[in-house]
Motif scaffolding. Structure first.
Motif, PDB file in Angstrom:
ATOM      1  N   ARG A 133      42.314  43.917  33.592  1.00  0.00           N
ATOM      2  CA  ARG A 133      41.928  44.920  32.601  1.00  0.00           C
ATOM      3  C   ARG A 133      42.759  44.712  31.353  1.00  0.00           C
ATOM      4  O   ARG A 133      43.873  44.203  31.425  1.00  0.00           O
ATOM      5  CB  ARG A 133      42.162  46.332  33.137  1.00  0.00           C
ATOM      6  N   ARG A 134      42.233  45.167  30.236  1.00  0.00           N
ATOM      7  CA  ARG A 134      42.999  45.121  28.999  1.00  0.00           C
ATOM      8  C   ARG A 134      44.133  46.114  29.063  1.00  0.00           C
ATOM      9  O   ARG A 134      43.993  47.165  29.673  1.00  0.00           O
ATOM     10  CB  ARG A 134      42.111  45.547  27.834  1.00  0.00           C
ATOM     11  N   GLY A 135      45.247  45.817  28.401  1.00  0.00           N
ATOM     12  CA  GLY A 135      46.286  46.824  28.256  1.00  0.00           C
ATOM     13  C   GLY A 135      45.761  47.879  27.296  1.00  0.00           C
ATOM     14  O   GLY A 135      44.953  47.592  26.430  1.00  0.00           O
ATOM     15  N   THR A 136      46.203  49.134  27.476  1.00  0.00           N
ATOM     16  CA  THR A 136      45.724  50.175  26.567  1.00  0.00           C
ATOM     17  C   THR A 136      46.593  50.253  25.323  1.00  0.00           C
ATOM     18  O   THR A 136      46.200  50.823  24.317  1.00  0.00           O
ATOM     19  CB  THR A 136      45.759  51.558  27.248  1.00  0.00           C
ATOM     20  N   THR A 177      49.178  51.976  25.033  1.00  0.00           N
ATOM     21  CA  THR A 177      49.744  53.319  24.901  1.00  0.00           C
ATOM     22  C   THR A 177      51.267  53.297  24.904  1.00  0.00           C
ATOM     23  O   THR A 177      51.897  53.965  24.094  1.00  0.00           O
ATOM     24  CB  THR A 177      49.287  54.222  26.063  1.00  0.00           C
ATOM     25  N   SER A 181      39.346  54.015  32.813  1.00  0.00           N
ATOM     26  CA  SER A 181      40.318  52.943  32.792  1.00  0.00           C
ATOM     27  C   SER A 181      40.079  52.067  31.572  1.00  0.00           C
ATOM     28  O   SER A 181      39.050  52.158  30.913  1.00  0.00           O
ATOM     29  CB  SER A 181      40.239  52.141  34.083  1.00  0.00           C
ATOM     30  N   ALA A 182      41.044  51.230  31.315  1.00  0.00           N
ATOM     31  CA  ALA A 182      40.945  50.337  30.167  1.00  0.00           C
ATOM     32  C   ALA A 182      39.777  49.376  30.392  1.00  0.00           C
ATOM     33  O   ALA A 182      39.400  49.110  31.518  1.00  0.00           O
ATOM     34  CB  ALA A 182      42.248  49.577  30.028  1.00  0.00           C
ATOM     35  N   PRO A 183      39.183  48.854  29.298  1.00  0.00           N
ATOM     36  CA  PRO A 183      38.058  47.928  29.449  1.00  0.00           C
ATOM     37  C   PRO A 183      38.462  46.691  30.257  1.00  0.00           C
ATOM     38  O   PRO A 183      39.624  46.307  30.260  1.00  0.00           O
ATOM     39  CB  PRO A 183      37.738  47.525  28.010  1.00  0.00           C
ATOM     40  N   ASN A 192      38.899  42.812  31.200  1.00  0.00           N
ATOM     41  CA  ASN A 192      39.400  41.737  30.362  1.00  0.00           C
ATOM     42  C   ASN A 192      38.908  40.378  30.841  1.00  0.00           C
ATOM     43  O   ASN A 192      39.013  39.392  30.154  1.00  0.00           O
ATOM     44  CB  ASN A 192      40.931  41.782  30.393  1.00  0.00           C
ATOM     45  N   ASN A 246      32.252  49.336  31.127  1.00  0.00           N
ATOM     46  CA  ASN A 246      33.569  48.711  31.250  1.00  0.00           C
ATOM     47  C   ASN A 246      33.884  47.568  30.289  1.00  0.00           C
ATOM     48  O   ASN A 246      35.005  47.075  30.262  1.00  0.00           O
ATOM     49  CB  ASN A 246      33.788  48.236  32.684  1.00  0.00           C
ATOM     50  N   PRO A 293      34.620  46.233  26.459  1.00  0.00           N
ATOM     51  CA  PRO A 293      35.181  46.935  25.295  1.00  0.00           C
ATOM     52  C   PRO A 293      34.053  47.518  24.432  1.00  0.00           C
ATOM     53  O   PRO A 293      33.231  46.766  23.926  1.00  0.00           O
ATOM     54  CB  PRO A 293      35.934  45.834  24.542  1.00  0.00           C
TER      55      PRO A 293
END
Lengths: 350, 270
Positions: free
Chosen positions: A307-310, A312, B160-162, B164, B213, B215
């Protein structure tokens, strides 16, 4: 609201000087218009102004109870006109009465009075309006500065709350994973389990006890981060190693509590979590251009993560720096040859 | 792609027992040593379980599953190289899976992927044995999956974050497609064809998943069957009375539905 004149000696003097000036004006006006009444006009002027001044000083009390913002314009006008009429009539009656007591049966005064009467009413109304306007102005200015003070208080409150919100929350997964390690170690290595529980407690005590935004020393921040990294080393074994290169002169520098925590969490998350190779987290602290430069770097697996880092964590650190130091601190990050580096520049303040 | 390396031999050897039934061949996949140790320790008490291997990352886990064909896998989610969820998405063998993780937000996804159970770290021994029993029953009798515990399902999946990367399988090869290389997606029945800068790949997944999911700033769903990277679009032309088509820089033409056109309008402000 306090009396604008009586509450302040300088203003009281200015008030009387203003009345003296007005009285002089009135005397000159009467003299040039009617002439000849110098003897009676001097005591008359002084007395009448004294009386008017006292009446208008007292006028503040009812006036300050008018809620200027909430009243309808018409009723406000009527109130002001009625107040003016009462003031002028009272003033005329008192002046006449007292003067008659001082100069009983004085025909000159009687003649002077009759001649100046319409003008008295005019100047009375004029003075009344002048005083009311002064009070009005005073109230507006006071309200304005109070509003500003209130806004400033509110702003600092918001800032404080924001700082508290930005305080890094301990990642619950860190806690649960660590507790899982403890659970496992109680079977395989009870000594190590005990050691881990103690480290975890010390770390949590530091993280939870510093509730306010009182700055802490870099020394105590680094000590707590060492605890954090040691706990993570139990979880990850050889996959995590640490290095330190710290200028001792910087250790007393003051900084917001738990400021660096999210940066180490990021190094673990993006470095250790994603890599099967050993990840080394390096901490370097030194003086640079009158600032303390704190650099945290780690190697990472360049393959894309799940997953991408947010972002934050990093954003929160940057925002806290801004709120705490204004423009005197900065943060920058670089990614080069599989090494991620984040550098903080904070004022070298002890 | 390299899938070798991180397999760990079981340190604890399970002594053979004269059982009527064959032992359940079990694999433990977790990147943290203490986490593997406690699972192994609990399993050592069960003579019908045989731990055949341990792995410390997703790739070696996947490889070990296909070579050793275990009956039961204890699977962590957050791991280097491939997450437990991603492993399940591309797994062709279907051993029974018990997830053991500190993250509660994947529970629904895990049960969707037919996991037997989902344990949250740290877990009580009683709960662990319960999960093993469920798995054992299922392996021995082929019963259906039990209903997931309510408290796990009540938890709404967190935003949750997109994503990757997308993990795909082509034959025996597993590859990672970085999201930044994805040009557009095309629905094909239960699958999604992913067109990326190095070719295309088929993946069993829903369009809805990618709509949610990927971006959101980079991708637009232009049609029931198409999601496209905004930057790939060269121009949009009317097509028929109410429809449009999007012409990509590469010359590919994709249909744009009426709702898709609205989405594009919002995204591109025209």
């Amino acid at each position: 609201m306090k009396h604008p004149v009586l509450a302040n000696r300088v203003r009281l003097i200015a008030w009387w000087l203003a009345w003296l000036f007005l009285g002089l004006g009135q005397a000159i006006l009467f003299y040039y218009t009617y002439g000849g009444y110098v003897i009676v006009s001097i005591p008359d002027t002084l007395l009448s102004l004294l009386i008017f001044s006292v009446i208008t000083l007292a006028l503040w009390y009812p006036f300050s109870y008018f809620n200027l913002e909430n009243m309808r314009p018409l009723s406000l006008m009527l109130d002001l006109v009625a107040g003016g009429a009462v003031t002028v009539i009272l003033w005329i009656l008192l002046t006449k009465g007292i003067m008659m007591l001082i100069l009983p049966g004085n025909t000159t005064y009687q003649a002077y009075w009759d001649a100046t009467f319409p003008y008295r009413v005019g100047t009375g109304a004029f003075f009344y309006m002048l005083v009311i306007l002064t009070y009005y102005l005073f109230i507006s200015l006071t309200n304005l500065s109070e509003k500003k003070a209130k806004e400033a208080r509110l702003e600092s409150l918001v800032k404080e709350t924001e700082l508290k919100m930005l305080r890094s929350q301990i990642n619950p997964h860190f806690l649960f994973n660590s507790l899982n390690s403890v659970s496992s170690l109680t079977i395989t290595d009870p000594e190590k389990a005990r050691d881990m529980v103690i480290k975890l407690s010390e770390f949590m005590r530091y993280a939870l006890s510093k509730k306010d935004e009182q700055p802490v020393s870099l020394r105590s921040e680094l000590e707590n981060l060492r605890l954090y990294l040691e706990i993570e080393k139990v979880r990850f074994g050889d996959r995590l190693s640490t290095e330190e290169n710290i200028d001792e002169n910087c250790l007393e520098t003051k900084m917001p509590v738990m400021l660096l925590q999210p940066l180490y969490e990021n190094a673990i998350k993006h470095g250790v979590y994603e890599s099967t190779q050993s990840v080394s987290i390096k901490t370097q602290v030194r003086i640079a251009d009158g600032h303390v430069e704190i650099t945290i770097s780690n190697n990472y697996d360049t393959a894309p993560s799940s997953r991408r880092g947010t972002g934050t964590g990093l954003e929160n650190v940057a925002r806290r720096l801004e709120l705490f130091y204004g423009s005197r601190a900065s943060i920058k990050t670089t990614k080069e040859n599989g090494i991620y580096t984040v550098s903080l520049f904070i004022p070298a303040e002890v | 792609m390299d899938t070798g390396g991180n397999q760990i031999k079981p340190a604890l050897h399970i002594p053979g027992n004269f059982l009527k039934m064959e032992k359940i061949r079990t694999l433990i996949i977790d990147d943290e040593t203490p986490a593997r140790e406690i699972i192994r320790h609990y399993l050592a008490e069960l003579d019908y379980i045989e731990v055949i291997a341990e792995c410390a990352d997703g790739f070696s886990g996947l490889k070990t599953i296909s070579t050793m064909k275990p009956d039961l896998v204890f699977l962590d989610i957050q791991m280097p190289r491939l997450t437990g969820i991603e492993m399940l998405e591309v797994m062709t063998e279907k051993p029974e899976i018990i997830f053991i993780t500190a993250y509660d937000q994947y529970a629904i996804k895990a049960f969707e992927l037919n996991a037997v159970d989902y344990l949250l770290k740290p877990f009580p021994k009683r709960r662990f044995l319960e999960a093993v029993k469920k798995a054992t029953d299922k392996i021995r009798s082929g019963t259906e999956n039990s209903v997931p515990p309510d408290q796990l399902l009540a938890k709404k999946p967190e935003l949750s974050a997109p994503v990757n990367r997308v993990v795909v399988r082509k034959g025996n090869a597993i590859s990672l497609i970085p999201v930044e290389q994805i040009r557009y997606l095309e629905a094909q029945d239960d699958y999604v064809m992913i067109y990326h800068s190095n070719g295309k790949a088929l993946k069993q997944q829903t369009m809805k998943f990618y709509e949610d999911n990927l971006p959101p700033a980079d991708f637009v769903r232009i049609h029931r069957s198409y999601i496209v990277r905004v930057r790939e679009i060269n121009r949009i032309e009317p097509y028929g009375k109410e429809n449009h088509i999007a012409i990509l820089h590469t010359g590919d033409k994709l249909p744009v539905s009426r709702t898709g056109y609205q989405h594009l309008k919002e995204e591109l402000n025209f």
